[in-house]
Design a protein around this motif. Structure first.
Motif, PDB file in Angstrom:
ATOM      1  N   ASP A  42       0.830  -1.209   0.000  1.00  0.00           N
ATOM      2  CA  ASP A  42       0.000   0.000   0.000  1.00  0.00           C
ATOM      3  C   ASP A  42       0.862   1.257   0.000  1.00  0.00           C
ATOM      4  N   GLY A  43       1.933   1.236   0.785  1.00  0.00           N
ATOM      5  CA  GLY A  43       2.825   2.394   0.843  1.00  0.00           C
ATOM      6  C   GLY A  43       3.553   2.643  -0.462  1.00  0.00           C
ATOM      7  N   VAL A  44       4.011   1.569  -1.082  1.00  0.00           N
ATOM      8  CA  VAL A  44       4.720   1.692  -2.356  1.00  0.00           C
ATOM      9  C   VAL A  44       3.770   2.198  -3.443  1.00  0.00           C
ATOM     10  N   LEU A  45       2.597   1.592  -3.536  1.00  0.00           N
ATOM     11  CA  LEU A  45       1.639   1.978  -4.572  1.00  0.00           C
ATOM     12  C   LEU A  45       1.115   3.392  -4.348  1.00  0.00           C
ATOM     13  N   ALA A  46       0.963   3.804  -3.101  1.00  0.00           N
ATOM     14  CA  ALA A  46       0.512   5.167  -2.812  1.00  0.00           C
ATOM     15  C   ALA A  46       1.521   6.200  -3.310  1.00  0.00           C
ATOM     16  N   ARG A  47       2.768   5.792  -3.442  1.00  0.00           N
ATOM     17  CA  ARG A  47       3.814   6.684  -3.938  1.00  0.00           C
ATOM     18  C   ARG A  47       3.994   6.558  -5.457  1.00  0.00           C
ATOM     19  N   GLY A  48       3.089   5.808  -6.098  1.00  0.00           N
ATOM     20  CA  GLY A  48       3.169   5.652  -7.550  1.00  0.00           C
ATOM     21  C   GLY A  48       4.325   4.786  -8.012  1.00  0.00           C
ATOM     22  N   ARG A  49       4.754   3.860  -7.172  1.00  0.00           N
ATOM     23  CA  ARG A  49       5.896   3.005  -7.491  1.00  0.00           C
ATOM     24  C   ARG A  49       5.444   1.559  -7.483  1.00  0.00           C
ATOM     25  N   GLY A  50       6.355   0.656  -7.748  1.00  0.00           N
ATOM     26  CA  GLY A  50       6.064  -0.762  -7.667  1.00  0.00           C
ATOM     27  C   GLY A  50       6.817  -1.538  -8.719  1.00  0.00           C
ATOM     28  N   PRO A  51       6.858  -2.850  -8.574  1.00  0.00           N
ATOM     29  CA  PRO A  51       7.648  -3.683  -9.476  1.00  0.00           C
ATOM     30  C   PRO A  51       7.156  -3.684 -10.916  1.00  0.00           C
ATOM     31  N   ALA A  52       5.906  -3.337 -11.149  1.00  0.00           N
ATOM     32  CA  ALA A  52       5.390  -3.334 -12.518  1.00  0.00           C
ATOM     33  C   ALA A  52       5.993  -2.210 -13.356  1.00  0.00           C
ATOM     34  N   GLY A  53       6.652  -1.262 -12.725  1.00  0.00           N
ATOM     35  CA  GLY A  53       7.268  -0.151 -13.459  1.00  0.00           C
ATOM     36  C   GLY A  53       8.286  -0.610 -14.482  1.00  0.00           C
ATOM     37  N   VAL A  54       9.056  -1.640 -14.146  1.00  0.00           N
ATOM     38  CA  VAL A  54      10.051  -2.166 -15.093  1.00  0.00           C
ATOM     39  C   VAL A  54       9.342  -2.723 -16.322  1.00  0.00           C
ATOM     40  N   ASN A  55       8.327  -3.535 -16.107  1.00  0.00           N
ATOM     41  CA  ASN A  55       7.588  -4.114 -17.229  1.00  0.00           C
ATOM     42  C   ASN A  55       6.972  -3.022 -18.095  1.00  0.00           C
ATOM     43  N   HIS A  56       6.382  -2.039 -17.454  1.00  0.00           N
ATOM     44  CA  HIS A  56       5.747  -0.945 -18.199  1.00  0.00           C
ATOM     45  C   HIS A  56       6.768  -0.211 -19.071  1.00  0.00           C
ATOM     46  N   ALA A  57       7.930   0.110 -18.504  1.00  0.00           N
ATOM     47  CA  ALA A  57       8.950   0.851 -19.244  1.00  0.00           C
ATOM     48  C   ALA A  57       9.445   0.066 -20.457  1.00  0.00           C
ATOM     49  N   VAL A  58       9.724  -1.220 -20.272  1.00  0.00           N
ATOM     50  CA  VAL A  58      10.227  -2.032 -21.386  1.00  0.00           C
ATOM     51  C   VAL A  58       9.152  -2.199 -22.456  1.00  0.00           C
ATOM     52  N   ALA A  59       7.915  -2.477 -22.043  1.00  0.00           N
ATOM     53  CA  ALA A  59       6.826  -2.648 -23.017  1.00  0.00           C
ATOM     54  C   ALA A  59       6.573  -1.362 -23.789  1.00  0.00           C
ATOM     55  N   GLU A  60       6.614  -0.231 -23.114  1.00  0.00           N
ATOM     56  CA  GLU A  60       6.412   1.052 -23.804  1.00  0.00           C
ATOM     57  C   GLU A  60       7.538   1.317 -24.802  1.00  0.00           C
ATOM     58  N   TYR A  61       8.749   0.984 -24.417  1.00  0.00           N
ATOM     59  CA  TYR A  61       9.877   1.111 -25.343  1.00  0.00           C
ATOM     60  C   TYR A  61       9.646   0.251 -26.583  1.00  0.00           C
ATOM     61  N   LEU A  62       9.235  -0.993 -26.387  1.00  0.00           N
ATOM     62  CA  LEU A  62       8.990  -1.888 -27.525  1.00  0.00           C
ATOM     63  C   LEU A  62       7.857  -1.371 -28.405  1.00  0.00           C
ATOM     64  N   ARG A  63       6.807  -0.840 -27.798  1.00  0.00           N
ATOM     65  CA  ARG A  63       5.713  -0.266 -28.593  1.00  0.00           C
ATOM     66  C   ARG A  63       6.204   0.917 -29.427  1.00  0.00           C
ATOM     67  N   ALA A  64       7.059   1.738 -28.830  1.00  0.00           N
ATOM     68  CA  ALA A  64       7.614   2.880 -29.573  1.00  0.00           C
ATOM     69  C   ALA A  64       8.465   2.401 -30.742  1.00  0.00           C
ATOM     70  N   GLU A  65       9.212   1.326 -30.546  1.00  0.00           N
ATOM     71  CA  GLU A  65      10.013   0.769 -31.647  1.00  0.00           C
ATOM     72  C   GLU A  65       9.106   0.181 -32.730  1.00  0.00           C
ATOM     73  N   GLN A  66       7.990  -0.401 -32.343  1.00  0.00           N
ATOM     74  CA  GLN A  66       7.013  -0.887 -33.331  1.00  0.00           C
ATOM     75  C   GLN A  66       6.458   0.279 -34.140  1.00  0.00           C
ATOM     76  N   THR A  67       6.085   1.333 -33.460  1.00  0.00           N
ATOM     77  CA  THR A  67       5.545   2.510 -34.140  1.00  0.00           C
ATOM     78  C   THR A  67       6.573   3.094 -35.096  1.00  0.00           C
ATOM     79  N   ALA A  68       7.843   3.045 -34.726  1.00  0.00           N
ATOM     80  CA  ALA A  68       8.921   3.550 -35.585  1.00  0.00           C
ATOM     81  C   ALA A  68       9.246   2.588 -36.730  1.00  0.00           C
ATOM     82  N   GLY A  69       8.610   1.431 -36.741  1.00  0.00           N
ATOM     83  CA  GLY A  69       8.842   0.461 -37.805  1.00  0.00           C
ATOM     84  C   GLY A  69      10.077  -0.396 -37.627  1.00  0.00           C
ATOM     85  N   ARG A  70      10.660  -0.378 -36.455  1.00  0.00           N
ATOM     86  CA  ARG A  70      11.881  -1.165 -36.215  1.00  0.00           C
ATOM     87  C   ARG A  70      11.595  -2.538 -35.642  1.00  0.00           C
ATOM     88  N   LEU A  71      10.338  -2.837 -35.348  1.00  0.00           N
ATOM     89  CA  LEU A  71       9.917  -4.157 -34.893  1.00  0.00           C
ATOM     90  C   LEU A  71       8.674  -4.558 -35.678  1.00  0.00           C
TER      91      LEU A  71
END
Length: 194
Positions: A115-144
């Motif tokens: 609860d404390g971690v999530l209340a601060r907008g943090r958590g382990p899912a942040g890594v997954n989100h960052a990598v997935a967003e990067y991959l989506r951006a590469e798809q949009t750029a046509g590199r994937l």
């Protein structure tokens, strides 16, 4: 201001050492203050609570995962970026296991911590989100390819790094840097075949 920063750094160093030795669940703010050479009152003047200390230790004393800062698409090769992300994730998980694993033994403590971690907008899912967003951006750029599934690739990469760190921590038999680098390279080659 330098004195406050020095005090903060000493407390974080003490917290990192005590948490790595005892695990988060068995670490008290009194132990952290003692390890840093300060009173608990000084600790609470700088940090809100143990969750705040834990988050600062994770972000300031453990290996960084730079994709959390938002790797721009189109710079380095996707494979190179994923290898770097994998190496960083593995290093982070190897360093964080001794600190965080003990918290799962106490359901009430885990709930308070979560609860404390999530209340601060943090958590382990942040890594997954960052990598997935990067991959989506590469798809949009046509590199994937359009058919690539960013969330699945991310789960495989991050999950494999997490499992490797768990196995290394469990067995107590550390892998060499070369073995870890080879593991990550093979993993990325499997996830992004030519």
């Amino acid at each position: 201001m330098d004195e406050v920063r020095s005090t903060r750094d000493r407390i974080l160093d003490g917290a990192a050492a005590v948490m790595a030795e005892r695990g988060l669940a068995h670490t008290t703010t009194k132990q952290i203050a003692r390890a840093a050479g300060y009173s608990e009152a000084t600790l609470y003047k700088i940090f809100e609570d143990k969750v705040d200390l834990f988050l600062c230790v994770l972000t300031e004393r453990l290996p960084k995962i730079d994709l959390l800062a938002g790797e721009p698409a189109g710079r380095a090769s996707v494979a190179d970026t994923l290898r770097t992300a994998g190496e960083q994730a593995l290093a982070f998980y190897l360093a964080s296991f001794p600190i965080s694993a003990s918290i799962f033994a106490d359901a009430a403590l885990l709930a308070r911590h979560r609860d404390g971690v999530l209340a601060r907008g943090r958590g382990p899912a942040g890594v997954n989100h960052a990598v997935a967003e990067y991959l989506r951006a590469e798809q949009t750029a046509g590199r994937l390819p359009a058919g690539l599934r960013p969330d699945a690739v991310t789960a495989a990469l991050v999950g494999a790094c997490f499992q490797r760190a768990f196995l290394i921590s469990f067995t107590g038999e550390p892998a060499t840097e070369e073995e870890n680098t080879t593991f990550i390279a093979d993993l990325v080659a499997t996830l992004l075949p030519d």
